[in-house]
Design a protein around this motif. Sequence first.
Motif, PDB file in Angstrom:
ATOM      1  N   ARG A 277       0.837  -1.216   0.000  1.00  0.00           N
ATOM      2  CA  ARG A 277       0.000   0.000   0.000  1.00  0.00           C
ATOM      3  C   ARG A 277       0.871   1.266   0.000  1.00  0.00           C
ATOM      4  NH1 ARG A 277      -2.662  -4.204  -0.174  1.00  0.00           N
ATOM      5  NH2 ARG A 277      -4.542  -4.652   1.058  1.00  0.00           N
ATOM      6  N   ASP A 278       1.924   1.265  -0.771  1.00  0.00           N
ATOM      7  CA  ASP A 278       2.839   2.407  -0.783  1.00  0.00           C
ATOM      8  C   ASP A 278       2.160   3.695  -1.235  1.00  0.00           C
ATOM      9  OD1 ASP A 278       5.253   1.117   0.083  1.00  0.00           O
ATOM     10  OD2 ASP A 278       5.343   0.122  -1.861  1.00  0.00           O
ATOM     11  N   LEU A 279       1.294   3.629  -2.244  1.00  0.00           N
ATOM     12  CA  LEU A 279       0.632   4.840  -2.720  1.00  0.00           C
ATOM     13  C   LEU A 279      -0.304   5.399  -1.644  1.00  0.00           C
ATOM     14  CD1 LEU A 279      -0.255   4.058  -6.452  1.00  0.00           C
ATOM     15  CD2 LEU A 279       1.825   5.052  -5.475  1.00  0.00           C
ATOM     16  N   SER A 280      -1.077   4.531  -1.029  1.00  0.00           N
ATOM     17  CA  SER A 280      -2.002   4.972   0.006  1.00  0.00           C
ATOM     18  C   SER A 280      -1.270   5.633   1.167  1.00  0.00           C
ATOM     19  CB  SER A 280      -2.822   3.781   0.517  1.00  0.00           C
ATOM     20  OG  SER A 280      -3.672   4.153   1.573  1.00  0.00           O
ATOM     21  N   LYS A 281      -0.146   5.064   1.572  1.00  0.00           N
ATOM     22  CA  LYS A 281       0.622   5.622   2.683  1.00  0.00           C
ATOM     23  C   LYS A 281       1.128   7.025   2.366  1.00  0.00           C
ATOM     24  CE  LYS A 281       2.190   1.099   4.319  1.00  0.00           C
ATOM     25  NZ  LYS A 281       3.351   0.157   4.394  1.00  0.00           N
ATOM     26  N   ARG A 282       1.321   7.314   1.081  1.00  0.00           N
ATOM     27  CA  ARG A 282       1.820   8.631   0.678  1.00  0.00           C
ATOM     28  C   ARG A 282       0.695   9.565   0.246  1.00  0.00           C
ATOM     29  NH1 ARG A 282       5.281   7.443  -4.016  1.00  0.00           N
ATOM     30  NH2 ARG A 282       5.526   9.701  -4.022  1.00  0.00           N
ATOM     31  N   GLY A 283      -0.557   9.162   0.466  1.00  0.00           N
ATOM     32  CA  GLY A 283      -1.683  10.017   0.114  1.00  0.00           C
ATOM     33  C   GLY A 283      -1.956  10.089  -1.367  1.00  0.00           C
ATOM     34  N   LEU A 284      -1.575   9.057  -2.115  1.00  0.00           N
ATOM     35  CA  LEU A 284      -1.774   9.019  -3.568  1.00  0.00           C
ATOM     36  C   LEU A 284      -2.770   7.936  -3.946  1.00  0.00           C
ATOM     37  CD1 LEU A 284       1.980   9.171  -4.694  1.00  0.00           C
ATOM     38  CD2 LEU A 284       0.344  11.065  -4.768  1.00  0.00           C
ATOM     39  N   SER A 285      -3.404   8.113  -5.084  1.00  0.00           N
ATOM     40  CA  SER A 285      -4.228   7.046  -5.661  1.00  0.00           C
ATOM     41  C   SER A 285      -3.996   7.007  -7.160  1.00  0.00           C
ATOM     42  CB  SER A 285      -5.718   7.267  -5.361  1.00  0.00           C
ATOM     43  OG  SER A 285      -6.229   8.388  -6.060  1.00  0.00           O
ATOM     44  N   LEU A 286      -4.099   5.808  -7.718  1.00  0.00           N
ATOM     45  CA  LEU A 286      -3.938   5.596  -9.166  1.00  0.00           C
ATOM     46  C   LEU A 286      -5.087   4.731  -9.641  1.00  0.00           C
ATOM     47  CD1 LEU A 286      -2.455   5.488 -11.906  1.00  0.00           C
ATOM     48  CD2 LEU A 286      -1.085   3.598 -10.986  1.00  0.00           C
ATOM     49  N   ARG A 287      -5.815   5.228 -10.631  1.00  0.00           N
ATOM     50  CA  ARG A 287      -6.937   4.466 -11.160  1.00  0.00           C
ATOM     51  C   ARG A 287      -6.965   4.571 -12.668  1.00  0.00           C
ATOM     52  NH1 ARG A 287     -11.033   9.123  -9.884  1.00  0.00           N
ATOM     53  NH2 ARG A 287     -11.172  10.038 -11.970  1.00  0.00           N
ATOM     54  N   ILE A 288      -7.631   3.586 -13.289  1.00  0.00           N
ATOM     55  CA  ILE A 288      -7.994   3.654 -14.711  1.00  0.00           C
ATOM     56  C   ILE A 288      -9.505   3.525 -14.775  1.00  0.00           C
ATOM     57  CG2 ILE A 288      -7.860   2.524 -16.955  1.00  0.00           C
ATOM     58  CD1 ILE A 288      -5.013   1.716 -16.300  1.00  0.00           C
ATOM     59  N   ARG A 289     -10.149   4.549 -15.310  1.00  0.00           N
ATOM     60  CA  ARG A 289     -11.613   4.578 -15.382  1.00  0.00           C
ATOM     61  C   ARG A 289     -12.060   4.355 -16.828  1.00  0.00           C
ATOM     62  NH1 ARG A 289     -14.391   9.511 -12.635  1.00  0.00           N
ATOM     63  NH2 ARG A 289     -14.240   8.079 -10.853  1.00  0.00           N
TER      64      ARG A 289
ATOM     65  N   SER B  21     -15.183   4.370 -19.426  1.00  0.00           N
ATOM     66  CA  SER B  21     -16.520   4.884 -19.685  1.00  0.00           C
ATOM     67  C   SER B  21     -16.782   4.699 -21.173  1.00  0.00           C
ATOM     68  CB  SER B  21     -16.613   6.368 -19.301  1.00  0.00           C
ATOM     69  OG  SER B  21     -17.923   6.857 -19.481  1.00  0.00           O
ATOM     70  N   GLY B  22     -17.607   3.708 -21.518  1.00  0.00           N
ATOM     71  CA  GLY B  22     -17.760   3.337 -22.922  1.00  0.00           C
ATOM     72  C   GLY B  22     -16.467   2.733 -23.430  1.00  0.00           C
ATOM     73  N   ASN B  23     -15.971   3.237 -24.561  1.00  0.00           N
ATOM     74  CA  ASN B  23     -14.709   2.743 -25.113  1.00  0.00           C
ATOM     75  C   ASN B  23     -13.512   3.567 -24.670  1.00  0.00           C
ATOM     76  OD1 ASN B  23     -15.967   0.658 -26.606  1.00  0.00           O
ATOM     77  ND2 ASN B  23     -16.514   2.120 -28.225  1.00  0.00           N
ATOM     78  N   GLU B  24     -13.738   4.551 -23.835  1.00  0.00           N
ATOM     79  CA  GLU B  24     -12.669   5.444 -23.412  1.00  0.00           C
ATOM     80  C   GLU B  24     -12.135   5.034 -22.044  1.00  0.00           C
ATOM     81  OE1 GLU B  24     -12.185  10.220 -23.409  1.00  0.00           O
ATOM     82  OE2 GLU B  24     -13.691   9.448 -22.002  1.00  0.00           O
ATOM     83  N   ARG B  25     -10.823   5.077 -21.891  1.00  0.00           N
ATOM     84  CA  ARG B  25     -10.165   4.829 -20.610  1.00  0.00           C
ATOM     85  C   ARG B  25      -9.262   6.007 -20.274  1.00  0.00           C
ATOM     86  NH1 ARG B  25     -10.573  -0.414 -22.691  1.00  0.00           N
ATOM     87  NH2 ARG B  25     -11.139  -2.041 -21.161  1.00  0.00           N
ATOM     88  N   ILE B  26      -9.413   6.503 -19.039  1.00  0.00           N
ATOM     89  CA  ILE B  26      -8.586   7.612 -18.562  1.00  0.00           C
ATOM     90  C   ILE B  26      -7.849   7.164 -17.309  1.00  0.00           C
ATOM     91  CG2 ILE B  26      -8.558   9.965 -17.657  1.00  0.00           C
ATOM     92  CD1 ILE B  26      -9.252   9.895 -20.571  1.00  0.00           C
ATOM     93  N   GLN B  27      -6.539   7.347 -17.318  1.00  0.00           N
ATOM     94  CA  GLN B  27      -5.718   7.055 -16.143  1.00  0.00           C
ATOM     95  C   GLN B  27      -5.561   8.336 -15.332  1.00  0.00           C
ATOM     96  OE1 GLN B  27      -1.870   4.753 -16.348  1.00  0.00           O
ATOM     97  NE2 GLN B  27      -1.008   6.774 -15.900  1.00  0.00           N
ATOM     98  N   THR B  28      -5.765   8.244 -14.019  1.00  0.00           N
ATOM     99  CA  THR B  28      -5.675   9.412 -13.147  1.00  0.00           C
ATOM    100  C   THR B  28      -4.840   9.084 -11.923  1.00  0.00           C
ATOM    101  OG1 THR B  28      -7.892  10.128 -13.832  1.00  0.00           O
ATOM    102  CG2 THR B  28      -6.980  11.137 -11.847  1.00  0.00           C
ATOM    103  N   VAL B  29      -3.897   9.953 -11.631  1.00  0.00           N
ATOM    104  CA  VAL B  29      -3.146   9.911 -10.380  1.00  0.00           C
ATOM    105  C   VAL B  29      -3.597  11.107  -9.563  1.00  0.00           C
ATOM    106  CG1 VAL B  29      -0.876   9.986  -9.283  1.00  0.00           C
ATOM    107  CG2 VAL B  29      -1.175   8.794 -11.471  1.00  0.00           C
ATOM    108  N   LYS B  30      -3.973  10.879  -8.294  1.00  0.00           N
ATOM    109  CA  LYS B  30      -4.428  11.956  -7.427  1.00  0.00           C
ATOM    110  C   LYS B  30      -3.580  12.012  -6.168  1.00  0.00           C
ATOM    111  CE  LYS B  30      -9.305  12.186  -8.750  1.00  0.00           C
ATOM    112  NZ  LYS B  30     -10.703  12.334  -8.236  1.00  0.00           N
ATOM    113  N   ALA B  31      -3.305  13.240  -5.732  1.00  0.00           N
ATOM    114  CA  ALA B  31      -2.686  13.471  -4.432  1.00  0.00           C
ATOM    115  C   ALA B  31      -3.750  14.059  -3.545  1.00  0.00           C
ATOM    116  CB  ALA B  31      -1.500  14.426  -4.565  1.00  0.00           C
ATOM    117  N   GLY B  32      -4.151  13.337  -2.487  1.00  0.00           N
ATOM    118  CA  GLY B  32      -5.306  13.719  -1.690  1.00  0.00           C
ATOM    119  C   GLY B  32      -4.969  14.691  -0.596  1.00  0.00           C
ATOM    120  N   ASP B  33      -6.057  15.239   0.024  1.00  0.00           N
ATOM    121  CA  ASP B  33      -5.955  16.140   1.167  1.00  0.00           C
ATOM    122  C   ASP B  33      -6.763  15.533   2.299  1.00  0.00           C
ATOM    123  OD1 ASP B  33      -5.932  18.116   3.031  1.00  0.00           O
ATOM    124  OD2 ASP B  33      -6.785  19.683   1.751  1.00  0.00           O
TER     125      ASP B  33
END
Length: 384
Positions: A64-76, A78-90
């Motif tokens: 859980r290295d990303l979680s410990k550093r307040g980060l998340s990584l996802r691929i969403r 929607s239809g035929n489209e995929r978007i990768q997002t990296v977030k730094a949370g508050d």
Amino acid sequence: MTHHRGGASDYHDATLREGIIMQETELKLELWRSGTGSLLKKNPFGSSPTILQQRSIYYDTPERDLSKRGLSLRIRQSGNERIQTVKAGDDAAAGSFKREEWERPVAGDTPMLDDPQIRDVLAGTGPKLAPLFEVHVKRHRWNVVDGDATVEVALDIGKVVAADREAPLCEIELERKAGSPRALFGLARKVDLITPAHLGVLSKAERGYRLLGPAPGAVKAASTPLSSEMTAATAIARIAAACLRQFRLNEAALGWSRDAEALHQARVSLRRLRSLFSISKSLFDDSRFDHLREEFKWLTSELGDARNIDVMIDRASSEALSSRLREARDEAYAGRRPSRCRVFCLADCASHHSVPQTGLDPDCAREVSTPCPSSPARVQRVSR
């Protein structure tokens, strides 16, 4: 490399090769699923929604290295489209999220980490990344123009799935695309008039991580980083957000347990918030301030009935007395008497009232545009 400039509330976006870096300002509200029908029927957003089926896969390392550093990584998808997002949370946010985002389109469900800035953010975790959980939602999306502000509204109804566990999800996100963040609170009020809306303090990623572990228990106050460069208004908003987050998380713990410590910490969060209001009253120029402070005082007192019984049980001198106290405790927690002091409902009631009136709303406080070194120091004592 792209650098951010300007204040924390500025909206940024700049092209990074195939990706986008920006800062997201968002207000999140939790809804009862039974209330979404009324919201969709009355539709306060001025147009018909776009409806999307979405599946998001969240990635992290086994440690859980990303979680410990307040980060998340996802691929969403929607239809035929995929978007990768990296977030730094508050983590200090309660309902209102401000966080850095890096986005880019991808072809499949394998994270693409070829951008140097993304590799720096993830700090060498790429080779160990694996899917941990998924979020499946039916999204209703509106683009709302309110004066100079543009807000994307997303109503998500679905579930979070982690291994053999799943949890329902029903929330509405109000994301500022342009203009003043005041528009977010105006829309929140409209939603709350149709169906009870409660401040959301958990991101979808946090919900997934919670499913992977034991049921969370009582949550103590976390430190709230402040600095002498902050305005007094900014410092107060950060501490108020941390107090509300602590309250909402302990409310959630009370939803599946009768944990005396969770009840105690819920009261601690309210006392912290009342203390904050007392020392910062001069910064508020709103007739609702005294009313809201009294509401929190009333709630703290009502929660105190159950808390006092918990304390007496620990000190009971006989089994007979302990048994009678436990019966009284059951009544205090479950609310068998016909009143509003049912512990679970009280927590919802506080969050319900706080949507349009919290100190997070810029309309509730006079803007303090110059740094005030003494005020954050004074407020710091409340945050500890």
